[in-house]
Design an enzyme around this catalytic site. Sequence first.
Site, mmCIF file in Angstrom:
data_model
loop_
_atom_site.group_PDB
_atom_site.id
_atom_site.type_symbol
_atom_site.label_atom_id
_atom_site.label_comp_id
_atom_site.label_asym_id
_atom_site.label_seq_id
_atom_site.Cartn_x
_atom_site.Cartn_y
_atom_site.Cartn_z
ATOM 1 N N ARG A 1 58.935 -8.247 -14.864
ATOM 2 C CA ARG A 1 59.878 -7.315 -15.511
ATOM 3 C C ARG A 1 60.389 -6.264 -14.546
ATOM 4 N NH1 ARG A 1 58.587 -11.076 -18.105
ATOM 5 N NH2 ARG A 1 58.462 -11.206 -20.379
ATOM 6 N N ALA B 1 44.594 14.979 -14.927
ATOM 7 C CA ALA B 1 45.615 14.506 -15.868
ATOM 8 C C ALA B 1 46.774 13.839 -15.137
ATOM 9 C CB ALA B 1 46.120 15.677 -16.697
ATOM 10 N N LYS C 1 35.057 11.142 -11.089
ATOM 11 C CA LYS C 1 36.360 10.640 -11.548
ATOM 12 C C LYS C 1 36.907 9.532 -10.655
ATOM 13 C CE LYS C 1 37.910 14.823 -13.805
ATOM 14 N NZ LYS C 1 38.940 15.866 -13.824
ATOM 15 N N PHE D 1 47.431 25.676 -5.685
ATOM 16 C CA PHE D 1 48.467 25.815 -4.664
ATOM 17 C C PHE D 1 47.911 25.724 -3.256
ATOM 18 C CE2 PHE D 1 51.041 27.206 -8.193
ATOM 19 C CZ PHE D 1 52.228 26.557 -7.883
ATOM 20 N N THR E 1 45.733 23.763 -2.075
ATOM 21 C CA THR E 1 45.706 22.350 -1.669
ATOM 22 C C THR E 1 47.122 21.805 -1.502
ATOM 23 O OG1 THR E 1 43.678 22.168 -2.955
ATOM 24 C CG2 THR E 1 44.641 20.122 -2.161
ATOM 25 N N CYS F 1 61.217 20.841 1.908
ATOM 26 C CA CYS F 1 59.778 20.691 1.679
ATOM 27 C C CYS F 1 59.352 21.797 0.701
ATOM 28 C CB CYS F 1 59.002 20.727 2.989
ATOM 29 S SG CYS F 1 58.723 22.373 3.662
ATOM 30 N N CYS G 1 60.243 25.226 1.941
ATOM 31 C CA CYS G 1 61.680 25.554 1.927
ATOM 32 C C CYS G 1 62.021 26.236 0.600
ATOM 33 C CB CYS G 1 62.530 24.285 2.006
ATOM 34 S SG CYS G 1 62.525 23.443 3.577
ATOM 35 N N CYS H 1 44.900 25.485 -16.361
ATOM 36 C CA CYS H 1 44.626 24.685 -17.567
ATOM 37 C C CYS H 1 43.377 25.203 -18.275
ATOM 38 C CB CYS H 1 44.455 23.219 -17.202
ATOM 39 S SG CYS H 1 45.967 22.539 -16.505
ATOM 40 N N CYS I 1 62.670 27.533 7.359
ATOM 41 C CA CYS I 1 61.403 27.193 6.682
ATOM 42 C C CYS I 1 60.270 27.227 7.700
ATOM 43 C CB CYS I 1 61.501 25.807 6.060
ATOM 44 S SG CYS I 1 59.904 25.189 5.489
HETATM 45 ZN ZN LIG Z 1 60.621 23.156 4.669
#
Ligand SMILES: [Zn+2]
Length: 338
Positions: free
Chosen positions: A11, A38, A85, A131, A133, A170, A173, A186, A242
């Site tokens: 498919r 999740a 997990k 953030f 990571t 990125c 940026c 969460c 950046c």
């Molecule tokens: Zn950048």
Amino acid sequence: MTLRDSERYSRQILFQGMGQAGQQRLLDARVVVLGCGALGSFQAGALARAGVGRLRIVDRDYVELSNLQRQWLFDQCDLEQGLPKAVAAARKLAQINSDIFIEPVVADLVPGNADELLGDTDLILDGTDNFETRYLINDYAVSNARPWVYGAAVGSYGITMAVVPGRTACLRCVYPDPPSGVQPTCETTGVLGSVTSLIASLQVSEALKILCGGGPSRKITTVDVWSGEIRQVAEPGPQAECPACGRREFPYLNGERRAPVSLCGRNAVQIHERARPVDLKELAERLAPIGVVRANEFALRFEMPPYLMTVFPDGRAIVKGTTDVGVARSLYARFIGG
Ligand SMILES: [Zn+2]
């Protein structure tokens, strides 16, 4: 491609954007799903079904009861068996598709193991929850010219953007620095399973398209599944100023931006964050529904057995109840924000 492959993926092969050639590229592809919560568990299931030939699943946590509401791959048996997990995910994925290679890795991404965990792959899918990571992934991806797909969700809100170094903006940026102060997580704000699966689904679509040789959609998509709002803006393209893709500075990968952590007495870990001013009163309100909180102007104590976390106004924290630096960082990311 075997006859079995042609039947299994028929498919998808019929779909014009992919075709036989696209499917072959997926079968030859190597993808890492970083974080199998999740977002990650949905991504991993979808990529295994789509026939991505080599999947590496990286996660440091164990399956918990509160995960089952939104983490599609897991069930009560995984919980009863106390499985990490990554391992539980690999078992499920092998039942979904035994023709692909699946590599579970129980680990926490840090600058020192970035090459080991993210190397040898064609694309990185963001299934992380903090953030710190994500900025590390961005540094690694930009410095190694590797595509990655950013995704995040909390409450009913989610955001996603595909990064193809050299072609698109990125993460830095668009957001030069991580958000400061206490962030909703969460654990404190909750999250709906419908927004995580929606964001993960958009991330997977971008990943498949990039792997098949198509360009990314070049959009930043934000959704709120409760208000029903979906918004898209064009990504701005690579920015000369950046710090990451323009100036090629990679402080997260070099470990300069990571708050040092040390063992502190018996059975405690200290996170030496100093540049993350925390409003203790606001944090106390957020944490009150999930544990015992006591706060004054000097410190906040948050009990969530077996852990006791003490947070100071400059963002420093001491986590009692563990000597595992990764566990302490994970608790910090979950309750203070990362
Ligand atoms: Zn950048």
